[in-house]
Design a protein around this motif. Structure first.
Motif, PDB file in Angstrom:
ATOM      1  N   LEU A 144       0.910  -1.197  -0.055  1.00 28.95           N
ATOM      2  CA  LEU A 144       0.004   0.094   0.135  1.00 28.95           C
ATOM      3  C   LEU A 144       0.856   1.377  -0.082  1.00 28.95           C
ATOM      4  CD1 LEU A 144      -2.579  -1.258   2.164  1.00 28.95           C
ATOM      5  CD2 LEU A 144      -3.065  -0.630  -0.084  1.00 28.95           C
ATOM      6  N   ASN A 145       2.026   1.049   0.764  1.00 31.26           N
ATOM      7  CA  ASN A 145       2.853   2.108   0.564  1.00 31.26           C
ATOM      8  C   ASN A 145       3.281   2.475  -0.823  1.00 31.26           C
ATOM      9  OD1 ASN A 145       2.547   2.813   3.472  1.00 31.26           O
ATOM     10  ND2 ASN A 145       4.471   1.681   3.813  1.00 31.26           N
ATOM     11  N   SER A 146       3.521   1.535  -1.599  1.00 30.97           N
ATOM     12  CA  SER A 146       3.992   1.508  -2.980  1.00 30.97           C
ATOM     13  C   SER A 146       2.931   2.080  -3.886  1.00 30.97           C
ATOM     14  CB  SER A 146       4.411   0.278  -3.585  1.00 30.97           C
ATOM     15  OG  SER A 146       5.712  -0.471  -2.770  1.00 30.97           O
ATOM     16  N   LEU A 147       1.724   1.559  -3.666  1.00 30.60           N
ATOM     17  CA  LEU A 147       0.440   2.212  -4.153  1.00 30.60           C
ATOM     18  C   LEU A 147       0.471   3.456  -4.016  1.00 30.60           C
ATOM     19  CD1 LEU A 147      -1.953   1.874  -5.857  1.00 30.60           C
ATOM     20  CD2 LEU A 147      -3.207   1.001  -3.989  1.00 30.60           C
ATOM     21  N   ILE A 148       0.786   4.291  -2.785  1.00 34.36           N
ATOM     22  CA  ILE A 148       0.755   5.644  -2.736  1.00 34.36           C
ATOM     23  C   ILE A 148       1.763   6.349  -3.299  1.00 34.36           C
ATOM     24  CG2 ILE A 148       1.070   7.185  -0.801  1.00 34.36           C
ATOM     25  CD1 ILE A 148      -0.297   5.375   1.194  1.00 34.36           C
ATOM     26  N   LYS A 149       2.886   5.740  -3.459  1.00 36.33           N
ATOM     27  CA  LYS A 149       3.979   6.464  -4.281  1.00 36.33           C
ATOM     28  C   LYS A 149       3.371   6.411  -5.752  1.00 36.33           C
ATOM     29  CE  LYS A 149       7.629   5.229  -1.361  1.00 36.33           C
ATOM     30  NZ  LYS A 149       8.892   4.183  -1.145  1.00 36.33           N
ATOM     31  N   ILE A 150       2.893   5.341  -6.323  1.00 39.06           N
ATOM     32  CA  ILE A 150       2.638   5.385  -7.639  1.00 39.06           C
ATOM     33  C   ILE A 150       1.359   6.338  -7.856  1.00 39.06           C
ATOM     34  CG2 ILE A 150       1.337   3.859  -9.297  1.00 39.06           C
ATOM     35  CD1 ILE A 150       2.736   1.475  -8.147  1.00 39.06           C
ATOM     36  N   ALA A 151       0.435   6.479  -6.860  1.00 41.34           N
ATOM     37  CA  ALA A 151      -0.789   7.361  -7.008  1.00 41.34           C
ATOM     38  C   ALA A 151      -0.114   8.861  -7.179  1.00 41.34           C
ATOM     39  CB  ALA A 151      -1.691   7.234  -5.768  1.00 41.34           C
ATOM     40  N   ASP A 152       0.803   9.143  -6.506  1.00 41.46           N
ATOM     41  CA  ASP A 152       1.393  10.397  -6.289  1.00 41.46           C
ATOM     42  C   ASP A 152       2.317  10.766  -7.921  1.00 41.46           C
ATOM     43  OD1 ASP A 152       0.678  11.155  -3.917  1.00 41.46           O
ATOM     44  OD2 ASP A 152       2.509  10.617  -2.799  1.00 41.46           O
ATOM     45  N   ALA A 153       2.944   9.814  -8.251  1.00 38.03           N
ATOM     46  CA  ALA A 153       3.517   9.738  -9.538  1.00 38.03           C
ATOM     47  C   ALA A 153       2.523   9.846 -10.719  1.00 38.03           C
ATOM     48  CB  ALA A 153       4.214   8.403  -9.658  1.00 38.03           C
ATOM     49  N   GLN A 154       1.500   9.272 -10.518  1.00 36.49           N
ATOM     50  CA  GLN A 154       0.466   9.236 -11.701  1.00 36.49           C
ATOM     51  C   GLN A 154      -0.640  10.397 -11.651  1.00 36.49           C
ATOM     52  OE1 GLN A 154      -1.009   5.281 -12.160  1.00 36.49           O
ATOM     53  NE2 GLN A 154       0.655   4.342 -12.760  1.00 36.49           N
ATOM     54  N   ALA A 155      -0.602  11.138 -10.422  1.00 37.63           N
ATOM     55  CA  ALA A 155      -1.690  12.232 -10.059  1.00 37.63           C
ATOM     56  C   ALA A 155      -2.846  11.671  -9.972  1.00 37.63           C
ATOM     57  CB  ALA A 155      -1.203  13.257 -11.310  1.00 37.63           C
ATOM     58  N   ASN A 156      -2.997  10.497  -9.423  1.00 39.34           N
ATOM     59  CA  ASN A 156      -4.297   9.863  -9.106  1.00 39.34           C
ATOM     60  C   ASN A 156      -4.617   9.967  -7.581  1.00 39.34           C
ATOM     61  OD1 ASN A 156      -6.650   8.419  -8.907  1.00 39.34           O
ATOM     62  ND2 ASN A 156      -6.202   7.272 -10.640  1.00 39.34           N
ATOM     63  N   PRO A 157      -5.125  10.763  -6.987  1.00 38.38           N
ATOM     64  CA  PRO A 157      -5.460  10.970  -5.668  1.00 38.38           C
ATOM     65  C   PRO A 157      -6.290   9.980  -5.172  1.00 38.38           C
ATOM     66  CG  PRO A 157      -6.385  12.909  -6.552  1.00 38.38           C
ATOM     67  CD  PRO A 157      -5.766  12.167  -7.514  1.00 38.38           C
ATOM     68  N   ASN A 158      -7.167   9.318  -5.862  1.00 38.90           N
ATOM     69  CA  ASN A 158      -8.214   8.322  -5.543  1.00 38.90           C
ATOM     70  C   ASN A 158      -7.582   7.291  -5.211  1.00 38.90           C
ATOM     71  OD1 ASN A 158     -10.591   9.566  -5.559  1.00 38.90           O
ATOM     72  ND2 ASN A 158     -10.724   9.457  -7.673  1.00 38.90           N
ATOM     73  N   TYR A 159      -6.596   6.593  -5.866  1.00 38.60           N
ATOM     74  CA  TYR A 159      -5.718   5.460  -5.594  1.00 38.60           C
ATOM     75  C   TYR A 159      -4.846   5.829  -4.027  1.00 38.60           C
ATOM     76  CZ  TYR A 159      -5.977   2.517  -9.879  1.00 38.60           C
ATOM     77  OH  TYR A 159      -6.146   1.777 -10.632  1.00 38.60           O
ATOM     78  N   LYS A 160      -4.635   6.866  -3.824  1.00 37.40           N
ATOM     79  CA  LYS A 160      -3.942   7.214  -2.386  1.00 37.40           C
ATOM     80  C   LYS A 160      -4.894   7.234  -1.322  1.00 37.40           C
ATOM     81  CE  LYS A 160      -0.948  10.567  -0.541  1.00 37.40           C
ATOM     82  NZ  LYS A 160      -0.050  11.732  -0.787  1.00 37.40           N
TER      83      LYS A 160
END
Length: 481
Positions: free
Chosen positions: A106-122
Motif C-alpha cells: 500500500l505504501n508502494s501504491l501511494i507512491k504510484i498514485a502520487d507519480a500518476q497524479a491519481n489521488p483516488n488510489y492514494k
C-alpha cells in the motif's frame, strides 16, 4: 464485489523478517532484465485486498483465535487453540501478511498514485492501510507504525504505542477524505467496492467512528472531536447493507477461506455459548449461524462447549453437534470488514455517551438490530417480533450490556473485530474455556511473532518494557475495564 479470478501480483516486501546483510547487493544483482519493475496500481490494489481479507477471515487469526476466544465457534478436534495453547509462531500470519503484503504494497501504491497524479488510489490505499494498522494494534498492542513506511530506511523499526497508532490512523483517514473525490481520476482493481469512490468515503468515516470508540474510554474528548469532524465532513457512514465493506468471494481457487478449510477438515463446531444465547432470545439467526446436527437431536442445533480436552470434545459426537451455518461455509460467503449494522451500533453508543449529537441511542440501536437481521434476509415481521421482546429492549442504564450483547451476535464470524469489542465493552460476560490453561483467565491479545525477538530484538524489548509482558493475558491500552 464478486470476482471470478484474481492474479495476486504484489511487490515482495519483508519487514522484520529478513536479515540486513548484503541487502543492497542482492537487490542490485537479482534483477530480471525481462521483467517490469513498475507495479500496476490496479494489480496492487486487488492483490492487497485479497491477501489481507484472506488472513483476516482465515484460520490462524479468525478460526483458531478470535472466533474461539469470543465463543462463536469451538473445536471438536485438535483442541489446543480452544484451550489457549499456542506457540511463538501461532500469531505470525497477521503480522507478516499485514506488513509484507499489506503495508509495504500500500505504501508502494501511494507512491504510484502520487507519480500518476491519481489521488483516488492514494485515498483508497490510506483507508486499507488504516484498517490493517488497526488490526495490528488491536491484537498486538504496540506495533511499528511511524517507521513502517520505509523498510529500506528502517529495517528494525521501533514500536509505536497503541494510543499513538490509533491517533496516526485517525489522521490518515482524515487525510484520505481529502484525496477521495468521485469527480477525480478513475481507479480499477477494486474488489471491495467496484471502484466506487463515494463508498470508500463512507468506509473511511465508518472506520474513523470505530476507532473513535476504541479510544473513547481513555480519550473521550479526542473521540468527540473525531466524530464532530466526521459529521462536518459530510460524506456520512455506511448507510445500507448494500454498502457494507466486504470482499465477496467466488469459487475455487478464490473461495472463502472458511469454505476452503471445511472442504477437507472437520475440526470446528458452533459454540454452545452463542447457541444457548440465540435459543434464549428466540433469535431467528440461529439457523443461519448454525447447521442442523447430522443426526437428529431434540434441539436440532447443538453447540459444543469451548476448551474441552480432545477426548471430552469428541465424546459429544461429530454427528450430534452443529457445524457453523451453511451461509458461512459457502464458497461465496463474504469477508465482512465493516457492516452497516456495526456502524449503527457505533452511532448508538456515540449518542448514548454524548460523543455525537446525531440521533438517539435507542432508535439507532433498533436500526442496528434491524440491519443485522436484514443482512441475512430475516423477514420484517420476524424482526419486529424479535425487537418487541423485553430481553432485547435497549437499556440506557446499562448500554454496554445492550449494545455489547447484540453487537456480539451481529459480528458473528468477524472474530478479530468481535474480540476487540468484547474487550472494550465487557459484554457479553463469558466463562473461560473449560480446560483452559490461563488459570481461569481469557486471552487479551496476540503474542508477538517469535522472529521479532531475533530480528528486531531491541525494539521488541523496548515495547515489552513499555506495554508489559509479551503474554496472552497482558491487557492493552484501550482495554480499560
Amino acid at each position: 464485489m464478486k470476482f471470478k479470478y484474481i492474479t495476486t501480483i504484489i511487490i515482495s516486501g519483508t519487514l522484520l523478517l529478513s536479515a540486513t546483510s548484503c541487502k543492497k547487493t542482492l537487490e542490485d544483482i537479482n534483477k530480471n532484465p525481462n521483467g517490469s519493475e513498475a507495479a500496476q496500481p490496479d494489480y496492487l490494489l486487488t492483490g492487497v485486498s485479497k491477501a489481507v481479507a484472506d488472513t483476516y477471515w482465515g484460520t490462524a487469526n479468525n478460526m483458531d483465535a478470535g472466533l474461539l476466544w469470543i465463543q462463536n465457534w469451538s473445536k471438536i478436534q485438535y483442541t489446543d487453540p480452544d484451550r489457549y495453547i499456542y506457540t511463538s509462531t501461532s500469531f505470525n500470519e497477521l503480522w507478516s501478511t499485514g506488513y509484507s503484503k499489506g503495508i509495504v504494497n500500500l505504501n508502494s501504491l501511494i507512491k504510484i498514485a502520487d507519480a500518476q497524479a491519481n489521488p483516488n488510489y492514494k485515498g483508497v490505499a490510506l483507508v486499507l492501510r488504516s484498517w490493517i494498522f488497526q488490526l495490528l494494534a488491536d491484537n498486538y498492542g504496540d506495533v511499528p507504525y511511524s517507521q513502517a513506511a520505509d523498510i529500506k530506511q528502517y529495517l528494525t523499526p521501533a514500536y509505536d504505542k497503541q494510543k499513538d497508532v490509533y491517533y496516526g490512523i485517525l489522521d490518515d483517514l482524515k487525510s484520505a477524505q481529502t484525496f477521495l473525490n468521485a469527480s477525480g481520476p478513475a481507479i480499477t482493481g477494486d474488489i471491495i467496492y467496484g471502484n466506487k469512490i463515494l463508498s470508500w468515503k463512507k468506509f473511511a468515516n465508518s472506520l474513523r467512528l470505530r476507532i473513535a470508540l476504541r479510544i473513547a474510554d481513555r480519550e473521550p474528548e479526542k473521540a468527540r472531536q473525531v466524530i464532530a469532524d466526521i459529521q462536518a465532513e459530510g460524506s456520512g457512514y455506511i448507510s445500507s447493507n448494500a454498502e457494507t465493506a466486504q470482499l465477496v468471494y467466488s469459487t475455487s481457487p478464490n473461495q472463502n477461506p472458511i469454505s476452503n478449510l471445511f472442504d477437507t477438515r472437520d475440526d470446528y463446531r458452533i459454540s454452545k455459548t452463542i447457541v444457548d444465547k440465540l435459543f434464549a432470545l428466540n433469535d431467528p439467526r440461529l439457523p443461519v449461524y448454525a447447521s442442523k446436527t447430522a443426526d437428529a437431536t431434540p434441539q436440532t442445533y447443538v453447540g459444543l462447549p469451548n476448551g474441552l480436552l480432545v477426548g471430552d470434545a469428541s465424546g459429544y459426537g461429530f454427528t450430534k453437534t452443529s457445524k457453523p451455518g451453511t451461509y458461512f461455509l459457502a464458497p461465496t460467503a463474504p469477508a465482512v470488514i465493516v457492516s452497516y449494522a456495526e456502524t449503527l451500533f457505533d452511532q448508538a453508543e456515540a449518542a448514548q455517551r454524548t460523543l455525537s449529537t446525531a440521533g438517539t441511542a435507542a432508535d439507532l440501536y433498533k436500526q442496528a438490530i434491524t440491519a443485522a437481521l436484514s443482512q441475512y434476509g430475516i423477514a420484517t415481521a420476524d424482526i419486529n417480533t424479535y425487537l418487541a421482546q423485553s430481553s432485547v429492549a435497549y437499556d440506557a442504564a446499562n448500554y454496554r450490556k445492550s449494545i455489547g450483547e447484540q453487537k456480539w451476535i451481529a459480528l458473528f464470524g468477524q472474530g478479530l473485530e468481535s474480540f476487540a469489542e468484547w474487550r472494550r465493552l465487557d459484554y457479553p460476560q463469558l466463562t473461560p474455556a473449560v480446560a483452559g490453561t490461563l488459570g481461569g483467565k481469557f486471552p487479551l491479545r496476540f503474542i508477538y511473532p517469535g522472529t521479532e525477538q531475533s530480528l528486531n530484538g531491541a525494539s521488541y524489548k523496548a515495547a515489552v518494557a513499555s506495554q508489559g509482558a509479551d503474554a496472552l493475558t497482558t491487557k492493552l491500552w484501550f482495554d480499560v475495564n
